[in-house]
Design an enzyme around this catalytic site. Sequence first.
Site, PDB file in Angstrom:
ATOM      1  N   HIS A 144       0.813  -1.319  -0.095  1.00  0.00           N
ATOM      2  CA  HIS A 144      -0.108  -0.052  -0.013  1.00  0.00           C
ATOM      3  C   HIS A 144       0.851   1.253   0.010  1.00  0.00           C
ATOM      4  O   HIS A 144       1.938   1.373   0.373  1.00  0.00           O
ATOM      5  CB  HIS A 144      -1.015  -0.159   1.139  1.00  0.00           C
ATOM      6  CG  HIS A 144      -0.272   0.151   2.636  1.00  0.00           C
ATOM      7  ND1 HIS A 144      -0.191   1.372   3.118  1.00  0.00           N
ATOM      8  CD2 HIS A 144      -0.053  -0.881   3.351  1.00  0.00           C
ATOM      9  CE1 HIS A 144       0.297   1.109   4.343  1.00  0.00           C
ATOM     10  NE2 HIS A 144       0.357   0.027   4.626  1.00  0.00           N
ATOM     11  N   ASP A 197       6.115   2.463   6.753  1.00  0.00           N
ATOM     12  CA  ASP A 197       4.832   1.547   6.823  1.00  0.00           C
ATOM     13  C   ASP A 197       3.884   2.397   5.616  1.00  0.00           C
ATOM     14  O   ASP A 197       3.466   3.387   6.246  1.00  0.00           O
ATOM     15  CB  ASP A 197       4.523   1.114   7.913  1.00  0.00           C
ATOM     16  CG  ASP A 197       2.814   0.693   7.743  1.00  0.00           C
ATOM     17  OD1 ASP A 197       2.446   0.215   6.639  1.00  0.00           O
ATOM     18  OD2 ASP A 197       2.177   0.754   8.837  1.00  0.00           O
ATOM     19  N   GLU A 210      -5.200   1.325   2.795  1.00  0.00           N
ATOM     20  CA  GLU A 210      -4.999   0.455   3.695  1.00  0.00           C
ATOM     21  C   GLU A 210      -5.117   0.624   5.112  1.00  0.00           C
ATOM     22  O   GLU A 210      -5.367   0.269   5.988  1.00  0.00           O
ATOM     23  CB  GLU A 210      -3.698  -0.325   3.333  1.00  0.00           C
ATOM     24  CG  GLU A 210      -3.400  -1.600   4.282  1.00  0.00           C
ATOM     25  CD  GLU A 210      -2.614  -1.592   5.658  1.00  0.00           C
ATOM     26  OE1 GLU A 210      -2.819  -2.192   6.511  1.00  0.00           O
ATOM     27  OE2 GLU A 210      -2.258  -0.253   5.947  1.00  0.00           O
ATOM     28  N   GLU A 211      -4.415   1.975   5.347  1.00  0.00           N
ATOM     29  CA  GLU A 211      -4.162   2.655   6.627  1.00  0.00           C
ATOM     30  C   GLU A 211      -5.457   2.929   7.229  1.00  0.00           C
ATOM     31  O   GLU A 211      -5.881   2.933   8.383  1.00  0.00           O
ATOM     32  CB  GLU A 211      -3.609   3.910   6.846  1.00  0.00           C
ATOM     33  CG  GLU A 211      -1.961   3.585   6.396  1.00  0.00           C
ATOM     34  CD  GLU A 211      -1.326   2.915   7.639  1.00  0.00           C
ATOM     35  OE1 GLU A 211      -1.814   2.406   8.615  1.00  0.00           O
ATOM     36  OE2 GLU A 211      -0.089   2.899   7.309  1.00  0.00           O
ATOM     37  N   ASP A 248       4.241  -5.928   4.047  1.00  0.00           N
ATOM     38  CA  ASP A 248       3.930  -4.780   4.911  1.00  0.00           C
ATOM     39  C   ASP A 248       5.008  -4.810   5.892  1.00  0.00           C
ATOM     40  O   ASP A 248       5.895  -5.590   6.087  1.00  0.00           O
ATOM     41  CB  ASP A 248       2.559  -4.813   5.559  1.00  0.00           C
ATOM     42  CG  ASP A 248       1.790  -3.455   5.688  1.00  0.00           C
ATOM     43  OD1 ASP A 248       2.683  -2.775   6.245  1.00  0.00           O
ATOM     44  OD2 ASP A 248       0.489  -3.341   5.405  1.00  0.00           O
ATOM     45  N   HIS A 258       4.300   2.997  13.248  1.00  0.00           N
ATOM     46  CA  HIS A 258       3.380   4.086  13.245  1.00  0.00           C
ATOM     47  C   HIS A 258       4.063   5.184  13.981  1.00  0.00           C
ATOM     48  O   HIS A 258       3.201   6.011  14.575  1.00  0.00           O
ATOM     49  CB  HIS A 258       2.036   3.583  13.667  1.00  0.00           C
ATOM     50  CG  HIS A 258       1.331   2.994  12.659  1.00  0.00           C
ATOM     51  ND1 HIS A 258      -0.141   2.793  12.635  1.00  0.00           N
ATOM     52  CD2 HIS A 258       1.690   2.438  11.474  1.00  0.00           C
ATOM     53  CE1 HIS A 258      -0.751   2.241  11.730  1.00  0.00           C
ATOM     54  NE2 HIS A 258       0.413   2.013  10.932  1.00  0.00           N
TER      55      HIS A 258
END
Length: 369
Positions: free
Chosen positions: A72, A189, A223-224, A244, A324
Site C-alpha cells: 500500500h 509503513d 490500507e491505513e 507490509d 506508526h
Amino acid sequence: MKLLPIDTDYLTDILLKLLFTPSPSGYTDRVVHLVCEELERMKVPFQLTRRGAIRASLAGESSEHDRAIVAHIDTLGAMVKGLKDNGRLRLVPVGHWNSRFAEGARCTLLTDSRQHRGTILPMKASGHTFAHEIDEQPGGWDNVELRIDEVVHNLPDLLKLGVRVGDYVAIDTAPEITDTGFINSRHLDDKAGAAVLLAAIEAIMRSGVKLPIDCHPLFTIAEEIGSGASSVLHQDVAEMLTIDNGTSAPGQNSSEFGVTIAMADQTGPFDYHLTRRIIQLCQEFEIPHQRDIFRYYRSDSAAALEAGNDVRTALVTFGIDASHGYERIHLDALESLTQLISIYMQSPALFLRDRYDIGPLTGFPSQPA
C-alpha cells in the site's frame, strides 16, 4: 527459479522518492502518478480503479491461474477538525496513530488552493511559560494543535487564508539512511513495501526471466483506513502475497534483518499452504527469515477477504522498530524481501485446482495429519 541480482541503488532511490511524496489516506493522487510513471518507464502495463488503486500485469506462460503481490502507498496523516480563536488548528488522525508521535512534527497543511508549512505542538509547548505543567498535561489528539507558519492571530485570519475544516495534513517523513544500513523515517509503513515491490519488478524486467503464471503487482491507496485490497482484485487471482511491516518490539519475533513471515494477525491465521510455500522458498534459496504473529495488526489481506474475495493470502514483512511512530528498518531486510518476492514471482502456481472458482474435491490439498 533463480536468485536475481537486486539493484539496491534503485531500491533506495525509489524509496526516497516515495517518502518525499505526501500520501495520507484520501490524498494519494500524487503518489499514484509517481508509481505509474515508474511502471511506464519499465514498460509494465497497468490499470487504475476509479479512486486510483493500481493493478499492474506481468505476463506469464499461463493465464488460467493468476497471482497478486500487494503493497500500500497510502500513509498516516491528519485532518483539520476545527479552526481555533488563537489562529491554530484542531486535528484528528488519518489512520490509527498516537498523538505523542505527532508532537513536534513538521508538516504541510494542504488546503483547497495552497500549501502551508507548520508544526504540530502540545497545547502547552513552552517550558519557560509552563514549567512542570508540560510534563503533567494529558496526551491525545484533543491536546495537540497545528501552528502554521503564516501571519494568523485569530479565526478570521485563518478563514482569509482559505483554511477550512477537512483540510489534509501531511507529516514530514525526514528520511535518513546511515552508513550502517539503517533507514530512519516516518511512513516506512508501507513505502518500504512499495519500494520492495517495484525493485522486484525491476529485477524481473531487467533479467528477462519468464514467469510461469500471470502476476499482478498491486498498489493500494486505503490500507491505513481499512479498505486496502478490497476493490482492486478480480476473480482471476487465486493467491495473493501482501508486503507490509513487521513489528520488531518486545514480545515479538520480528527482526530488522531478513524476512519476517507472519503466521497470523488479529484477523486470524494466513493461508496454511501459501505461507508454507513462502517458508519453503526462503529455505531453498537460503534467504534469512523468521516467523511472527501480530496481535494488533491487519493488512491488505484482511481487506481482500472481508470484501468477499476467495483468495489464498500470506503476509511477508520487513521488521520495523517503532511502527506508526519514528520508524526504523534496515536495508538488509529490504534486500532479503526483494529477493523473496522475485523468487515467488518465478514459482509455479500453488495448486492447479485453484484456477477454478469452485470445483470438485479432486486436487484439493491436505494438511499433515
